[in-house]
Design a protein around this motif. Structure first.
Motif, PDB file in Angstrom:
ATOM      1  N   ARG A 356       0.834  -1.204   0.000  1.00 19.65           N
ATOM      2  CA  ARG A 356       0.000   0.000   0.000  1.00 19.65           C
ATOM      3  C   ARG A 356       0.873   1.261   0.000  1.00 19.65           C
ATOM      4  O   ARG A 356       0.570   2.233  -0.700  1.00 19.65           O
ATOM      5  CB  ARG A 356      -0.921   0.010   1.205  1.00 19.65           C
ATOM      6  CG  ARG A 356      -1.800   1.254   1.219  1.00 19.65           C
ATOM      7  CD  ARG A 356      -2.759   1.258   2.357  1.00 19.65           C
ATOM      8  NE  ARG A 356      -2.099   1.351   3.645  1.00 19.65           N
ATOM      9  CZ  ARG A 356      -2.740   1.503   4.794  1.00 19.65           C
ATOM     10  NH1 ARG A 356      -4.059   1.562   4.803  1.00 19.65           N
ATOM     11  NH2 ARG A 356      -2.088   1.577   5.927  1.00 19.65           N
ATOM     12  N   ALA A 357       1.969   1.236   0.739  1.00 19.85           N
ATOM     13  CA  ALA A 357       2.849   2.414   0.767  1.00 19.85           C
ATOM     14  C   ALA A 357       3.435   2.673  -0.630  1.00 19.85           C
ATOM     15  O   ALA A 357       3.565   3.819  -1.061  1.00 19.85           O
ATOM     16  CB  ALA A 357       3.970   2.196   1.790  1.00 19.85           C
ATOM     17  N   ALA A 360       0.594   4.144  -2.756  1.00 17.11           N
ATOM     18  CA  ALA A 360       0.341   5.533  -2.336  1.00 17.11           C
ATOM     19  C   ALA A 360       1.466   6.447  -2.824  1.00 17.11           C
ATOM     20  O   ALA A 360       1.220   7.601  -3.210  1.00 17.11           O
ATOM     21  CB  ALA A 360       0.227   5.596  -0.816  1.00 17.11           C
ATOM     22  N   VAL A 363       0.805   7.571  -6.317  1.00 13.83           N
ATOM     23  CA  VAL A 363      -0.262   8.575  -6.388  1.00 13.83           C
ATOM     24  C   VAL A 363       0.266   9.915  -5.867  1.00 13.83           C
ATOM     25  O   VAL A 363      -0.008  10.979  -6.450  1.00 13.83           O
ATOM     26  CB  VAL A 363      -1.503   8.099  -5.594  1.00 13.83           C
ATOM     27  CG1 VAL A 363      -2.582   9.172  -5.582  1.00 13.83           C
ATOM     28  CG2 VAL A 363      -2.046   6.803  -6.193  1.00 13.83           C
ATOM     29  N   ASP A 364       1.071   9.878  -4.813  1.00 13.09           N
ATOM     30  CA  ASP A 364       1.641  11.126  -4.274  1.00 13.09           C
ATOM     31  C   ASP A 364       2.513  11.827  -5.314  1.00 13.09           C
ATOM     32  O   ASP A 364       2.465  13.048  -5.467  1.00 13.09           O
ATOM     33  CB  ASP A 364       2.488  10.832  -3.024  1.00 13.09           C
ATOM     34  CG  ASP A 364       1.605  10.463  -1.837  1.00 13.09           C
ATOM     35  OD1 ASP A 364       0.385  10.712  -1.924  1.00 13.09           O
ATOM     36  OD2 ASP A 364       2.138   9.909  -0.855  1.00 13.09           O
ATOM     37  N   GLY A 376      -7.690   7.792  -4.088  1.00 15.98           N
ATOM     38  CA  GLY A 376      -6.260   7.518  -3.925  1.00 15.98           C
ATOM     39  C   GLY A 376      -5.735   7.854  -2.545  1.00 15.98           C
ATOM     40  O   GLY A 376      -4.639   8.390  -2.403  1.00 15.98           O
ATOM     41  N   GLU A 377      -6.534   7.541  -1.516  1.00 16.91           N
ATOM     42  CA  GLU A 377      -6.146   7.869  -0.136  1.00 16.91           C
ATOM     43  C   GLU A 377      -5.936   6.599   0.688  1.00 16.91           C
ATOM     44  O   GLU A 377      -6.673   5.624   0.523  1.00 16.91           O
ATOM     45  CB  GLU A 377      -7.262   8.678   0.558  1.00 16.91           C
ATOM     46  CG  GLU A 377      -7.710   9.925  -0.170  1.00 16.91           C
ATOM     47  CD  GLU A 377      -6.732  11.085  -0.022  1.00 16.91           C
ATOM     48  OE1 GLU A 377      -5.795  10.962   0.790  1.00 16.91           O
ATOM     49  OE2 GLU A 377      -6.940  12.090  -0.727  1.00 16.91           O
ATOM     50  N   ILE A 378      -4.975   6.679   1.589  1.00 19.80           N
ATOM     51  CA  ILE A 378      -4.805   5.621   2.584  1.00 19.80           C
ATOM     52  C   ILE A 378      -5.947   5.715   3.579  1.00 19.80           C
ATOM     53  O   ILE A 378      -6.283   6.808   4.038  1.00 19.80           O
ATOM     54  CB  ILE A 378      -3.445   5.790   3.297  1.00 19.80           C
ATOM     55  CG1 ILE A 378      -2.333   5.312   2.358  1.00 19.80           C
ATOM     56  CG2 ILE A 378      -3.410   5.076   4.633  1.00 19.80           C
ATOM     57  CD1 ILE A 378      -0.936   5.427   2.917  1.00 19.80           C
ATOM     58  N   SER A 384      -4.764  -2.822   5.390  1.00 18.70           N
ATOM     59  CA  SER A 384      -4.050  -2.030   4.358  1.00 18.70           C
ATOM     60  C   SER A 384      -5.009  -1.598   3.248  1.00 18.70           C
ATOM     61  O   SER A 384      -4.864  -1.989   2.100  1.00 18.70           O
ATOM     62  CB  SER A 384      -2.879  -2.829   3.796  1.00 18.70           C
ATOM     63  OG  SER A 384      -3.221  -4.172   3.597  1.00 18.70           O
ATOM     64  N   PHE A 386      -7.010   1.075   0.719  1.00 21.72           N
ATOM     65  CA  PHE A 386      -6.640   2.235  -0.102  1.00 21.72           C
ATOM     66  C   PHE A 386      -7.812   2.540  -1.007  1.00 21.72           C
ATOM     67  O   PHE A 386      -8.358   1.629  -1.651  1.00 21.72           O
ATOM     68  CB  PHE A 386      -5.404   1.865  -0.928  1.00 21.72           C
ATOM     69  CG  PHE A 386      -4.777   3.029  -1.639  1.00 21.72           C
ATOM     70  CD1 PHE A 386      -3.998   3.951  -0.942  1.00 21.72           C
ATOM     71  CD2 PHE A 386      -4.952   3.203  -3.011  1.00 21.72           C
ATOM     72  CE1 PHE A 386      -3.407   5.024  -1.603  1.00 21.72           C
ATOM     73  CE2 PHE A 386      -4.360   4.277  -3.671  1.00 21.72           C
ATOM     74  CZ  PHE A 386      -3.586   5.181  -2.962  1.00 21.72           C
ATOM     75  N   VAL A 409      -5.434   2.225  -9.295  1.00 21.48           N
ATOM     76  CA  VAL A 409      -5.085   3.588  -9.718  1.00 21.48           C
ATOM     77  C   VAL A 409      -5.186   3.676 -11.241  1.00 21.48           C
ATOM     78  O   VAL A 409      -4.426   3.021 -11.959  1.00 21.48           O
ATOM     79  CB  VAL A 409      -3.646   3.943  -9.277  1.00 21.48           C
ATOM     80  CG1 VAL A 409      -3.291   5.353  -9.729  1.00 21.48           C
ATOM     81  CG2 VAL A 409      -3.499   3.783  -7.772  1.00 21.48           C
TER      82      VAL A 409
END
Ligand code: NAD
Length: 502
Positions: A356-357, A360, A363-364, A376-378, A384, A386, A409
């Motif tokens: 997940r990190a 993310a 997306v960041d 697109g948010e945790i 885990s 998303f 995504v």
């Protein structure tokens, strides 16, 4: 939202299998890892450890490969008639069918996937795979021919070919469709008379271990099927480097695929690689949007985007761009996240907090580049989770567009004509899947011919069938699984020449 699986809902069979520490299945027996090391089994919906698996060392891998080599030559397997291998495979299919619901439960707890998904694509598709491949066991054939041998004009020779098993297969699988990937590797091995050492992903090894028990129950002789668990760096590496392996059948990332191709080249092993993708989904000017919009949404959000062929780049005719993006975003917003065992959940957690990190992070980076990101948010909490994302306004060369994310995504782009769509569609290092949504036969055919992908879908996406070869071009892979090609790649040809004295 209840985020954790309610493990009290599990069948007794699934609950008993998940708990405790699992061993390695080598030569028909269970044994602990030689060094006694273990790894956790985690439920991604809660982040909790639910059991442990063995961490196989190079010595454990050596024992498994030796068992597979011995079994390859053992008359109990080597002399078994093709119809008997077929019978064993059909028995195995029946055993999986009978256990489909508990296998699906085990997979859901271990992978985070929805129970409907693990039932359909892990358990049931495994049954179909074994039945399909079982049929090939009795249909492997060579050819006969009248030879010329032009430098010996006074003699006559008959020529013929026969196919033999390629040998010991090292099979390495990822975590996104764990049981079915294992069976896709196992079935051609059994059909052709090869033997196998299977290393499932360290994140999702449980169903492969249960599969080993079912092979035993179906009558597969000891040593034909061996399962070693552990990390890629230790167990996987020892397996691909082992000189007793004849073929590597790998599904996973392009990065590891490169390591395997280099290793296979050094030792002249056969190999096929089923790797990553960044598959385009193209919505033409004449597409039926009622079908194309949900089609686009589920091509990327199905299995939380953890599909190698996920339609992660939507190329939309400019006329429809705003409507399609709004439609997909509306579907994304309506997706109910929740634990896989809850039948009301529409999307489960990603396979791990680490994964997940990574998702993310992609997306960041898009946000930092000024893209418009919906979702697109945790999701804060222990699992885990998303939220599904739609990204617009990115340059097509951006890493978030070019690299595989393997999460929910979608990057969307407008195009003005077919040439532009084809140019963008083919403009990544990958070539696994692609789909074209159109009502026009000519348009469908034009795209089918020019899309650089192993599979091109028309008005659908992500549909696989056992009778079709499945594989990628460019950095998405080498060779094919499934279909006749998947069988042939587990054989080697031997040519025969016989002097005709008649
Ligand atoms: P990964 O490449 O990290 O791991 C895949 C397997 O390789 C695991 O069992 C892992 O333990 C093992 N491994 C890792 N390093 C190794 C090494 N150095 N030597 C030997 N084995 C090693 O991939 P993943 O994260 O498990 O799975 C996701 C990837 O799989 C994505 O790229 C996805 O596209 C791909 N995938 C492809 C297909 C396909 O059919 N083309 C299908 C499913 C998944």
């Amino acid at each position: 939202m209840t985020t954790a699986n309610d493990l009290s809902r599990l069948s007794t069979k699934a609950r008993e299998f998940i708990g405790g520490t699992k061993g390695l299945f080598i030569d028909g027996e269970w044994r602990a890892a030689e060094r006694g090391e273990t790894l956790p089994v985690t439920d991604p919906s809660s982040g909790q450890e639910v059991g442990r698996i063995a961490q196989a060392s190079a010595a454990d891998v050596d024992a498994a490969v030796k068992a597979a080599r011995r079994a390859l030559e053992d008359p109990a397997w080597a002399r078994m008639r093709p119809h008997q291998r077929e019978e064993i495979m059909l028995r195995l299919a029946d055993l999986i069918r009978d256990e489909a619901s508990s296998l699906a439960e085990i997979e859901t707890v271990n992978s985070g996937k929805l129970i409907a998904n693990t039932r359909l694509f892990d358990a049931d598709l495994s049954v179909h795979t074994l039945r399909y491949m079982a049929g090939w066991a009795t249909k492997l054939h060579g050819e006969t021919m009248d030879l010329s041998v032009p430098y010996l004009p006074n003699l006559r020779f008959n020529g013929f070919t026969r196919r033999f098993p390629v040998g010991v297969v090292a099979a390495i699988t990822p975590w996104n469709v764990p049981l079915c990937q294992a069976v896709w590797k196992l079935a051609p091995v059994l059909a052709t008379g090869c033997t196998i050492v299977l290393k499932p992903s360290e994140l999702t090894s449980l169903t492969a271990l249960r599969l080993a028990e079912l092979c035993d129950a179906a009558g597969v002789p000891p040593g034909v099927v061996n399962v070693v668990t552990g990390t890629g760096e230790v167990t996987g590496r020892a397996l691909i480097e082992h000189p007793g392996v004849d073929k590597i059948n790998f599904t996973g990332s392009t990065r590891v695929g490169q390591i395997i191709a280099e290793q296979a080249a050094r030792s002249f092993k056969h190999y096929n690689l089923e790797l990553g993708g960044k598959s385009p989904l193209i919505i033409a000017e004449d597409a039926d949007l009622e079908k194309a919009i949900p089609g686009a949404a589920w091509a990327i959000y199905g299995n939380s985007g953890q599909n190698c062929c996920a339609g992660s780049r939507a190329l939309i005719h400019a006329k429809h761009f705003d409507r399609v993006v709004a439609g997909v975003a509306e579907i994304a917003a309506s997706i109910r996240l929740g634990p896989g065992l809850d039948p009301a959940s529409m999307m489960g957690p990603l396979v791990s907090a680490d994964h997940r990190a990574r998702v993310a992070g992609h997306v960041d980076r898009a946000r930092e580049s000024g893209a418009q990101v919906i979702g697109g948010e945790i999701v804060e909490g222990s699992g885990s989770y998303f939220t599904p994302a739609v990204i617009t306004g990115l340059d097509h060369g951006h890493p978030t567009v070019q690299q595989e994310i393997f999460g929910p995504v979608l990057c969307a782009f407008p195009f003005r004509d077919d040439e532009e769509a084809l140019r963008i569609a083919n403009d990544t290092a990958f070539g696994l899947g692609a789909s074209i949504w159109t009502e026009g036969l000519r348009t469908a055919n034009r795209y089918f011919e020019r899309l650089k992908a192993g599979t091109v879908w028309i008005n659908t996406h992500n549909i696989l069938d056992l009778s079709l070869p499945f594989g990628g071009t460019k950095q998405s892979g080498v060779g094919f699984e499934l279909g006749h090609e998947g069988i042939l790649s587990h054989t080697v040809i031997r040519a025969g020449v016989m002097l005709d004295e008649g």
